[in-house]
Write an enzyme that holds these catalytic residues in place. Structure first.
Site, PDB file in Angstrom:
ATOM      1  N   GLY A 105      -4.584  -5.247   0.390  1.00 39.34           N
ATOM      2  CA  GLY A 105      -3.608  -5.834   0.895  1.00 39.34           C
ATOM      3  C   GLY A 105      -2.857  -6.307   0.759  1.00 39.34           C
ATOM      4  N   GLY A 107      -0.456  -3.828  -0.121  1.00 42.17           N
ATOM      5  CA  GLY A 107       0.455  -3.502  -0.325  1.00 42.17           C
ATOM      6  C   GLY A 107       0.605  -1.721  -0.312  1.00 42.17           C
ATOM      7  N   LYS A 108      -0.334  -0.893  -0.351  1.00 42.54           N
ATOM      8  CA  LYS A 108      -1.122   0.547  -0.645  1.00 42.54           C
ATOM      9  C   LYS A 108      -0.240   1.403   0.548  1.00 42.54           C
ATOM     10  CE  LYS A 108      -4.530  -0.381  -1.632  1.00 42.54           C
ATOM     11  NZ  LYS A 108      -5.165  -1.875  -1.554  1.00 42.54           N
ATOM     12  N   SER A 109      -0.904   0.498   1.723  1.00 44.93           N
ATOM     13  CA  SER A 109      -0.487   1.542   2.917  1.00 44.93           C
ATOM     14  C   SER A 109       0.551   1.258   3.333  1.00 44.93           C
ATOM     15  CB  SER A 109      -1.668   1.362   4.037  1.00 44.93           C
ATOM     16  OG  SER A 109      -2.831   1.300   4.279  1.00 44.93           O
ATOM     17  N   TYR A 110       1.098   0.222   2.811  1.00 48.44           N
ATOM     18  CA  TYR A 110       3.143  -0.609   4.054  1.00 48.44           C
ATOM     19  C   TYR A 110       3.924   1.279   2.962  1.00 48.44           C
ATOM     20  CZ  TYR A 110       7.634  -2.937   3.663  1.00 48.44           C
ATOM     21  OH  TYR A 110       9.118  -2.847   4.515  1.00 48.44           O
ATOM     22  N   ASP A 252      -2.966   7.571  -0.417  1.00 46.93           N
ATOM     23  CA  ASP A 252      -3.610   5.955  -0.442  1.00 46.93           C
ATOM     24  C   ASP A 252      -4.272   5.512  -0.853  1.00 46.93           C
ATOM     25  OD1 ASP A 252      -3.219   3.340   0.432  1.00 46.93           O
ATOM     26  OD2 ASP A 252      -3.070   3.792   2.164  1.00 46.93           O
ATOM     27  N   GLY A 255      -8.364  -0.611  -1.488  1.00 40.37           N
ATOM     28  CA  GLY A 255      -8.398  -1.424  -2.052  1.00 40.37           C
ATOM     29  C   GLY A 255      -8.839  -1.467  -3.690  1.00 40.37           C
TER      30      GLY A 255
HETATM   31  N1  LIG Z   1       6.778  -4.964   0.351  1.00 43.50           N
HETATM   32  C1  LIG Z   1       6.199  -5.384   1.650  1.00 43.50           C
HETATM   33  N2  LIG Z   1       7.143  -5.885   2.724  1.00 43.50           N
HETATM   34  C2  LIG Z   1       6.539  -6.663   3.159  1.00 43.50           C
HETATM   35  N3  LIG Z   1       5.535  -6.052   4.385  1.00 43.50           N
HETATM   36  C3  LIG Z   1       4.470  -6.060   3.241  1.00 43.50           C
HETATM   37  C4  LIG Z   1       4.435  -5.121   2.405  1.00 43.50           C
HETATM   38  N4  LIG Z   1       3.701  -4.672   1.324  1.00 43.50           N
HETATM   39  C5  LIG Z   1       2.505  -5.179   1.829  1.00 43.50           C
HETATM   40  N5  LIG Z   1       3.118  -5.820   3.454  1.00 43.50           N
HETATM   41  C6  LIG Z   1       2.378  -6.044   4.473  1.00 43.50           C
HETATM   42  O1  LIG Z   1       1.404  -6.772   3.897  1.00 43.50           O
HETATM   43  C7  LIG Z   1      -0.032  -6.349   4.397  1.00 43.50           C
HETATM   44  C8  LIG Z   1      -0.799  -5.336   4.260  1.00 43.50           C
HETATM   45  O2  LIG Z   1      -0.493  -4.659   3.596  1.00 43.50           O
HETATM   46  P1  LIG Z   1      -1.486  -2.733   3.203  1.00 43.50           P
HETATM   47  O3  LIG Z   1      -2.150  -2.726   4.060  1.00 43.50           O
HETATM   48  O4  LIG Z   1      -0.857  -1.891   3.124  1.00 43.50           O
HETATM   49  O5  LIG Z   1      -1.636  -3.481   2.565  1.00 43.50           O
HETATM   50  P2  LIG Z   1      -3.085  -2.086   1.054  1.00 43.50           P
HETATM   51  O6  LIG Z   1      -3.082  -2.645   0.303  1.00 43.50           O
HETATM   52  O7  LIG Z   1      -2.692  -0.803   1.633  1.00 43.50           O
HETATM   53  O8  LIG Z   1      -5.125  -3.207   1.995  1.00 43.50           O
HETATM   54  P3  LIG Z   1      -5.723  -2.234   2.374  1.00 43.50           P
HETATM   55  O9  LIG Z   1      -6.640  -1.655   0.646  1.00 43.50           O
HETATM   56  O10 LIG Z   1      -7.267  -3.275   2.309  1.00 43.50           O
HETATM   57  O11 LIG Z   1      -5.890  -0.685   3.284  1.00 43.50           O
HETATM   58  C9  LIG Z   1       0.816  -5.361   5.266  1.00 43.50           C
HETATM   59  O12 LIG Z   1       0.722  -6.712   7.193  1.00 43.50           O
HETATM   60  C10 LIG Z   1       1.656  -5.308   5.252  1.00 43.50           C
HETATM   61  O13 LIG Z   1       2.942  -4.895   6.110  1.00 43.50           O
END
Ligand SMILES: Nc1ncnc2c1ncn2[C@@H]1O[C@H](COP(=O)(O)OP(=O)(O)OP(=O)(O)O)[C@@H](O)[C@H]1O
Length: 456
Positions: A105, A107-110, A252, A255
């Site tokens: 959560g 922001g990796k996928s973002y 990607d 987490g």
């Molecule tokens: N820099 C950012 N600006 C705006 N929103 C963000 C940002 N980074 C992450 N988010 C938001 O936070 C939420 C979690 O981000 P994301 O899914 O990218 O996390 P992750 O690290 O990939 O999680 P996981 O490991 O569980 O897959 C999403 O709704 C995403 O849109």
């Protein structure tokens, strides 16, 4: 030699953190990231557990927590700093890798994929690649061949995200080529001619990816995903054939997480164990490589035997070249700004700090025949210079000069033959590309007609 480039990016507070009235504990200024442990009284800054604030320096510290802040770093800026570097490497013939690491959560996928209308690094890199290909092709300077593949590692098994369901989709084997390194046997590769082609494949792959809602993220990636672009370019440079191949891994990771923080049980807990196993191995690989680099820099110290445990997880085995090998690599560590995630965030920052010390050895991946042509040409130039020298001191009819002349002629004939072979091979590749592309589009159009016809 090139160090792994490291960027840290902090996201905005999420709903859960706001509801818990979490405190903001991350500050960024220039390349520096500061984290504060608000449970400790004010004191000196350092890296010991008693210090309230700890400061780390990275290649980039990206503040993306508040879009109204003047230091806010957008997706576009991340692409301009890091994505353009990847494109430059690809066009120069180097391998490149970008991987995002961080708590679930964070922001990796973002950062890697982005959201609709706010695309991340992978789509921007692919778009940039085809826009540059179009520019160069318009000038008629070079020809290109681009293929993509997309896989996920779920519970230590490799799964093809771009193959229609079949027995070959799951549990693919990882093997190692003596020269080209580790690869996945039977992984499907897809020829792409423009960004739309890539977008379709990316969307299809993302739908197939294993995600689930966890306590920390509604759409949490439960697998490590590797999107790979194989990019070949060929051209004549001052009548000299040039052909380079570049492999770009865009990763990607799932987490990093503590079971108690995510509230995981059952299947999620097993996934968590496997995710963490890969990440622990990744951490061990990074530590071993960092030790190796520091050891190499310290000429006086006795060289230690450092074992790099690449094969302890599928992830590190597949990324062997990207970590300490033939690749220009970027790590993006993503973090939460909230005090409730202090422990995880500090561990991510330390992980990233360690990764800065990894030294890679990128080399231009030149086609073997083209390399031979270049070496023969250098030899021809050397022989010609020697013969010209001999001419001046009247050695022209000596046996040495005659054998040199013979060698020169042999080399010239070989260069001509190899250049012809290479040109034919490349022309053939371009023809195959054109035909396969036309066939693909013809079958899509036919499918469309059939569908329309069935409605009439
Ligand atoms: N820099 C950012 N600006 C705006 N929103 C963000 C940002 N980074 C992450 N988010 C938001 O936070 C939420 C979690 O981000 P994301 O899914 O990218 O996390 P992750 O690290 O990939 O999680 P996981 O490991 O569980 O897959 C999403 O709704 C995403 O849109």
């Amino acid at each position: 030699m090139a160090s792994v480039k490291v960027a840290v990016r902090v996201r905005p507070m999420n709903r859960r953190e706001k509801d818990l009235e979490a405190k903001f504990i991350i500050e960024m200024e220039g390349k520096k990231t500061t984290i504060t442990n608000i449970k400790l009284p004010d004191g000196i800054t350092g890296d010991s557990s008693r210090d309230r604030t700890k400061v780390f320096t990275y290649d980039f510290s990206y503040f993306s927590a508040d879009c109204k802040n003047s230091n806010y770093v957008s997706q576009e800026r991340v692409f301009r700093d890091l994505g353009t570097d990847v494109l430059k490497s690809a066009f120069e013939g180097y391998n490149a890798c970008v991987f995002a690491y961080g708590q679930t959560g964070s922001g990796k996928s973002y950062t890697m994929m982005g959201n609709t209308g706010d695309s991340g690094l992978i789509p921007r890199i692919c778009e940039g690649l085809f826009s540059k290909i179009a520019d160069v092709t318009r000038k008629g300077d070079a020809s290109f061949r681009t293929e993509v593949s997309y896989l996920e590692i779920y519970n230590e098994r490799v799964r093809d995200l771009l193959r229609r369901k079949s027995s070959k989709t799951f549990n693919l084997r990882v093997r190692e080529h003596p020269k080209e390194g580790p690869y996945v046997e039977d992984l499907s590769k897809h020829l792409v001619q423009n960004y739309r082609d890539v977008e379709e494949l990316m969307d299809a792959g993302n739908i197939n990816r294993t995600t689930a809602a966890t306590g920390m993220n509604d759409v949490s990636s439960r697998s490590h995903a590797i999107f790979t672009i194989n990019f070949t370019q060929a051209k004549f440079d001052a009548e000299m054939p040039c052909e380079t191949v570049s492999k770009i891994h865009l990763v990607d990771l799932a987490g990093s997480e503590r079971a108690d923080a995510t509230g995981a049980t059952g299947v999620r807990l097993k996934e968590g164990g496997n995710i963490n196993k890969s990440l622990v191995t990744l951490g061990n690989v990074i530590s071993a490589l960092a030790d190796l680099s520091q050891d190499a820099a310290n000429h006086l110290a006795k060289k230690k035997q450092v074992f790099v445990p690449y094969r302890d997880s599928v992830l590190t085995w597949l990324l062997k070249d990207s970590l300490g090998g033939n690749s220009k690599t970027i790590m993006i560590a993503t973090i939460s700004p909230a005090d409730i995630n202090y422990g995880e965030t500090l561990s991510t920052l330390r992980y990233a700090n360690r990764a800065k010390n990894i030294i890679n050895k990128p080399t231009i991946n030149e086609d073997a025949n083209v390399k031979l042509i270049r070496e023969l040409r250098a030899e021809i130039a050397r022989l010609k210079a020697l013969l010209a020298q001999g001419n001046q001191i009247a050695l022209l009819d000596s046996p040495t000069a005659l054998s040199m002349e013979e060698k020169l002629q042999q080399n010239e004939a070989r260069v001509e033959e190899l250049t012809k072979e290479w040109t034919n091979k490349w022309n053939e590749t371009q023809n195959i590309l054109r035909v396969s592309y036309m066939t693909l589009h013809l079958s899509v159009t036919l499918q469309l007609y059939i569908t329309l016809y069935s409605f009439i």
